[in-house]
Design a protein around this motif. Structure first.
Motif, mmCIF file in Angstrom:
data_model
loop_
_atom_site.group_PDB
_atom_site.id
_atom_site.type_symbol
_atom_site.label_atom_id
_atom_site.label_comp_id
_atom_site.label_asym_id
_atom_site.label_seq_id
_atom_site.Cartn_x
_atom_site.Cartn_y
_atom_site.Cartn_z
ATOM 1 N N THR A 15 46.679 37.429 -63.338
ATOM 2 C CA THR A 15 46.279 36.041 -63.125
ATOM 3 C C THR A 15 45.706 35.858 -61.727
ATOM 4 O OG1 THR A 15 47.914 35.258 -64.711
ATOM 5 C CG2 THR A 15 47.119 33.656 -63.097
ATOM 6 N N ALA A 19 41.951 34.647 -60.719
ATOM 7 C CA ALA A 19 41.764 33.561 -59.757
ATOM 8 C C ALA A 19 40.893 34.019 -58.588
ATOM 9 C CB ALA A 19 43.116 33.056 -59.256
ATOM 10 N N VAL A 61 40.890 27.901 -60.434
ATOM 11 C CA VAL A 61 41.643 28.738 -59.488
ATOM 12 C C VAL A 61 42.973 28.072 -59.160
ATOM 13 C CG1 VAL A 61 41.687 29.614 -57.109
ATOM 14 C CG2 VAL A 61 39.627 29.894 -58.502
ATOM 15 N N LEU A 64 45.305 28.322 -62.186
ATOM 16 C CA LEU A 64 45.818 29.683 -62.380
ATOM 17 C C LEU A 64 46.921 30.000 -61.373
ATOM 18 C CD1 LEU A 64 42.451 31.534 -63.047
ATOM 19 C CD2 LEU A 64 44.334 31.274 -64.688
ATOM 20 N N LEU A 65 46.701 29.611 -60.110
ATOM 21 C CA LEU A 65 47.708 29.896 -59.080
ATOM 22 C C LEU A 65 48.946 29.024 -59.249
ATOM 23 C CD1 LEU A 65 45.395 30.496 -55.990
ATOM 24 C CD2 LEU A 65 46.459 32.189 -57.519
#
Length: 122
Positions: A15, A19, A61, A64-65
């Motif tokens: 992941t 990202a 991004v 995802l983080l």
């Protein structure tokens, strides 16, 4: 014990890699080099709207983080990335702009996002 929600990723590094690639893509898209300009022009995406692609990628991004810590968020963001690249692929096909940017960049990113979803969340 499962809670009924999609968990955080099984392999967080995948992941994070997705990202990172999207962040690089977003940063490049702020002042697009020739290959990105050619791609967007090739699919006839209006230049006045190029900025929204940067926003979409940066939101992805962030999702995802955030999904590394909050169950379900990363999976939802990952599905959004897949949807983004499916739309990009459709735009390429409709415009008959099927050169290397379609095969390598567009379908490559679509494939990467699908692999991350499968390996990290399913």
């Amino acid at each position: 014990m499962t809670t009924g929600f999609i968990d955080t990723p099984h392999w967080p590094w995948l992941t994070v890699a997705l990202a990172a690639v999207l962040l690089g893509d977003a940063l490049l898209s702020m002042r697009p080099p020739a290959f990105i300009r050619d791609c967007l022009d090739g699919v006839r995406f209006p230049r006045d709207w190029w900025w929204i692609l940067v926003v979409i990628k940066l939101v992805a991004v962030a999702g995802l983080l955030a999904g590394l810590h909050y169950p379900g968020v990363g999976a939802a963001a990952n599905v959004g990335v897949i949807a983004y690249f499916v739309c990009a692929a459709v735009a390429h096909v409709r415009a008959r702009f099927l050169g290397s940017t379609f095969w390598v960049n567009c379908l490559g990113m679509l494939g990467f996002a699908v692999v991350v979803l499968i390996l990290s969340y399913l």
